[in-house]
Design a protein around this motif. Structure first.
Motif, short mmCIF file in Angstrom:
data_model
loop_
_atom_site.label_atom_id
_atom_site.label_comp_id
_atom_site.label_asym_id
_atom_site.label_seq_id
_atom_site.Cartn_x
_atom_site.Cartn_y
_atom_site.Cartn_z
N VAL A 124 11.51 57.82 27.49
CA VAL A 124 11.35 57.17 28.51
C VAL A 124 11.81 56.04 28.90
O VAL A 124 12.68 55.34 29.59
N SER A 125 12.66 55.05 27.93
CA SER A 125 13.81 53.73 28.11
C SER A 125 14.30 54.09 26.78
O SER A 125 14.13 54.20 25.84
N ASP A 126 15.44 54.27 27.06
CA ASP A 126 16.64 54.42 26.77
C ASP A 126 17.53 53.57 25.53
O ASP A 126 17.25 52.06 25.56
N HIS A 127 18.09 53.86 25.18
CA HIS A 127 19.05 52.74 23.82
C HIS A 127 19.80 53.35 23.80
O HIS A 127 20.61 53.76 22.78
N PRO A 128 20.90 53.07 25.64
CA PRO A 128 22.67 53.86 24.78
C PRO A 128 23.28 53.79 24.03
O PRO A 128 24.52 54.16 23.72
N ALA A 129 23.20 52.33 23.87
CA ALA A 129 24.67 51.43 22.78
C ALA A 129 24.10 51.92 21.66
O ALA A 129 24.88 51.67 19.93
N SER A 130 23.23 53.14 21.29
CA SER A 130 22.58 53.67 19.67
C SER A 130 23.09 54.53 19.28
O SER A 130 24.01 55.61 20.24
N ALA A 131 22.72 54.93 17.97
CA ALA A 131 23.39 56.25 17.73
C ALA A 131 22.50 57.65 18.19
O ALA A 131 22.80 58.13 17.87
N ARG A 132 21.52 57.63 19.01
CA ARG A 132 20.18 58.11 19.43
C ARG A 132 21.61 59.36 19.88
O ARG A 132 22.15 58.67 20.78
N ALA A 133 20.91 60.78 19.66
CA ALA A 133 21.38 61.85 20.15
C ALA A 133 21.21 62.07 21.53
O ALA A 133 21.97 63.06 21.85
N HIS A 134 20.21 61.95 21.95
CA HIS A 134 19.68 62.41 23.40
C HIS A 134 18.49 61.27 24.52
O HIS A 134 18.38 61.40 23.82
N PHE A 135 18.20 61.54 25.26
CA PHE A 135 17.31 60.33 25.16
C PHE A 135 17.00 60.86 26.80
O PHE A 135 17.46 62.60 27.48
N VAL A 136 15.44 61.03 26.83
CA VAL A 136 14.30 61.81 28.13
C VAL A 136 13.24 61.01 28.56
O VAL A 136 12.39 60.64 27.87
N GLY A 137 13.60 61.08 29.52
CA GLY A 137 13.38 60.18 30.94
C GLY A 137 13.77 59.98 32.39
O GLY A 137 15.13 60.75 31.97
N ILE A 138 13.09 59.79 32.96
CA ILE A 138 14.03 59.71 34.17
C ILE A 138 15.08 58.84 33.89
O ILE A 138 15.38 57.57 33.49
N ASP A 139 16.23 58.85 35.51
CA ASP A 139 16.62 57.78 35.49
C ASP A 139 16.41 56.75 35.88
O ASP A 139 15.84 56.21 37.46
N ASN A 140 16.40 55.75 35.28
CA ASN A 140 15.36 54.67 35.75
C ASN A 140 16.28 53.83 36.72
O ASN A 140 14.97 53.15 37.84
N MET A 141 17.41 53.29 36.27
CA MET A 141 18.14 53.13 37.09
C MET A 141 18.76 53.64 39.52
O MET A 141 17.84 52.94 40.35
N ALA A 142 18.19 54.88 39.11
CA ALA A 142 17.27 55.76 40.11
C ALA A 142 16.07 55.93 40.74
O ALA A 142 15.79 55.07 41.78
N ALA A 143 15.06 55.38 39.84
CA ALA A 143 13.80 55.37 40.32
C ALA A 143 13.49 53.79 40.67
O ALA A 143 12.95 53.42 41.92
N GLY A 144 14.51 52.57 39.90
CA GLY A 144 14.55 51.44 40.70
C GLY A 144 14.95 51.51 42.43
O GLY A 144 14.77 50.54 43.42
N ARG A 145 16.13 52.23 42.60
CA ARG A 145 16.30 52.16 43.96
C ARG A 145 15.65 53.35 44.73
O ARG A 145 15.42 52.26 45.80
N VAL A 146 14.90 53.98 43.97
CA VAL A 146 13.86 54.48 45.24
C VAL A 146 12.81 53.60 45.30
O VAL A 146 12.75 53.85 46.33
N ALA A 147 12.53 52.58 44.05
CA ALA A 147 11.18 51.31 45.03
C ALA A 147 12.00 50.86 46.15
O ALA A 147 11.49 50.50 47.00
#
Length: 368
Positions: A153-176
């Motif tokens: 749902v909410s990403d942490h791209p600066a971390s060593a996480r292997a993958h993000f599962v969720g919507i593109d939240n910047m795009a969602a804000g642009r949609v709004a």
């Protein structure tokens, strides 16, 4: 077309099944020339291992832990219920999925929970992670201990996480931003539209990205829109109700309102009690019983949503692929952004008349 099996590879290479197994799994004791014959047979036949069957044969158990916020956030409740439902279904596929409550606003607690997870008891983690250095470090350390981490749902791209599962939240804000612009532009010539913003917390990356995306659209397309500073309700309905009432009182000329997180029942109640429902263009996130009813009444102009079931299923598939060292199918795991208006709401399954009536009462604010 018949599936190519390890028996076909052994026959093509002229070796035993045991030899093919050793080559495919990189075990020692096979001559270089034999390895080359087996690899050539694999290439000619187009053989790909059946990981699921191999794991069944090895009685491999995938031990997955999903860390999902508790509390009154209805979307997170849906996410948690989907995880619990899918846990029962995948148990027959040798997946042991455990769901554990966390507090998304308490980074120290989330980091502590991640610190207690060990490879001896867990093979993969999906977490709704607060965007803090403490949580990032906990994800990094867990990854170093050999446990792959997927952010949900909410990403942490600066971390060593292997993958993000969720919507593109910047795009969602642009949609709004686009929706607000389409609803409001030209309705009141000469009027500088004032737009209010509510977030659970800008410390949550998904909320911060939605805000940023919306502001980008205003700057690019609607320079006459005047954003009002963000109010943070910590996704709590009563707190969000109070701050929405204050926002409406402080800005009686407000034209639009965008809630980037939960707490929607508080916003709905404040708008309806103040007589501004339908007059203030309200854009919200997530399809819940309460936002559905408010959309049908006209209190909410449009909903931006994501599918919690798809996200949980995707997280399970991604973690299994990471554990098995298999590629992730990007197109299958892409989470779509849904936009709902009253005309395209999906059917409401299993809802009784009593439940529908309860959902429509805006004075109940305890679940978003």
């Amino acid at each position: 077309m018949q599936r190519i099996t390890i028996h076909d590879v052994a026959r093509e290479a002229g070796v035993s099944l045991a030899t093919v197994d050793r080559v495919l799994n990189g075990r020692p004791g096979v001559k270089a020339a034999t390895i080359a014959r087996v690899e050539a047979a694999v290439a000619r036949l187009g053989y790909t291992p059946d990981v699921f069957a191999a794991n069944l044969a090895k009685r491999r158990l995938y031990r997955l832990t999903f860390l999902i916020p508790g509390g009154p956030n209805a979307f997170m409740t849906d996410l948690r219920q989907e995880a619990e439902r899918i846990a029962q279904r995948v148990a027959g596929e040798r997946v042991a999925l455990t769901v554990q409550d966390i507090d998304a606003f308490d980074s120290h607690s989330v980091a502590g929970t991640l610190a207690l997870i060990d490879k001896a008891s867990c093979d993969g983690v999906a977490v709704v992670a607060p965007a803090s250095a403490e949580v990032r470090a906990a994800i990094d350390r867990l990854t170093l201990r050999g446990v792959p981490v997927v952010t949900l749902v909410s990403d942490h791209p600066a971390s060593a996480r292997a993958h993000f599962v969720g919507i593109d939240n910047m795009a969602a804000g642009r949609v709004a931003g686009r929706l607000l612009g389409r609803f409001l532009a030209g309705n009141r010539p000469g009027h500088r539209a004032r737009i209010g913003f509510i977030a659970g917390s800008l410390g949550l990356r998904d909320h911060a990205e939605r805000h940023g995306g919306c502001i980008e659209v205003f700057e690019e397309l609607y320079p006459d829109f005047e954003p009002i500073r963000v109010r943070e309700g910590r996704d709590d309905n009563d707190r969000t109700y109070d701050l929405t009432r204050r926002l409406l009182a402080d800005h009686p000329d407000i034209s639009g309102l965008y809630n980037m997180g939960a707490g929607n029942r508080g916003v709905i109640a404040a708008l309806e009690e103040s007589g501004l429902a339908g007059r203030v263009t309200f854009i919200a996130h997530e399809l819940t019983p309460y936002t559905r009813a408010a959309l049908e009444r006209g209190t909410i102009a449009a909903l931006i949503a994501q599918d919690p079931g798809h996200e949980i299923r995707s997280a399970v598939r991604v973690l299994k692929a990471l554990i098995d060292g298999q590629p992730i199918v990007a197109a299958q795991e892409r989470i779509g952004i849904d936009i709902f208006l009253p005309e395209n709401l999906p059917p409401q399954e299993g809802a009784t008349l009593e439940r529908k009536a309860a959902e429509a009462r805006p004075e109940l604010r305890r679940a978003s």
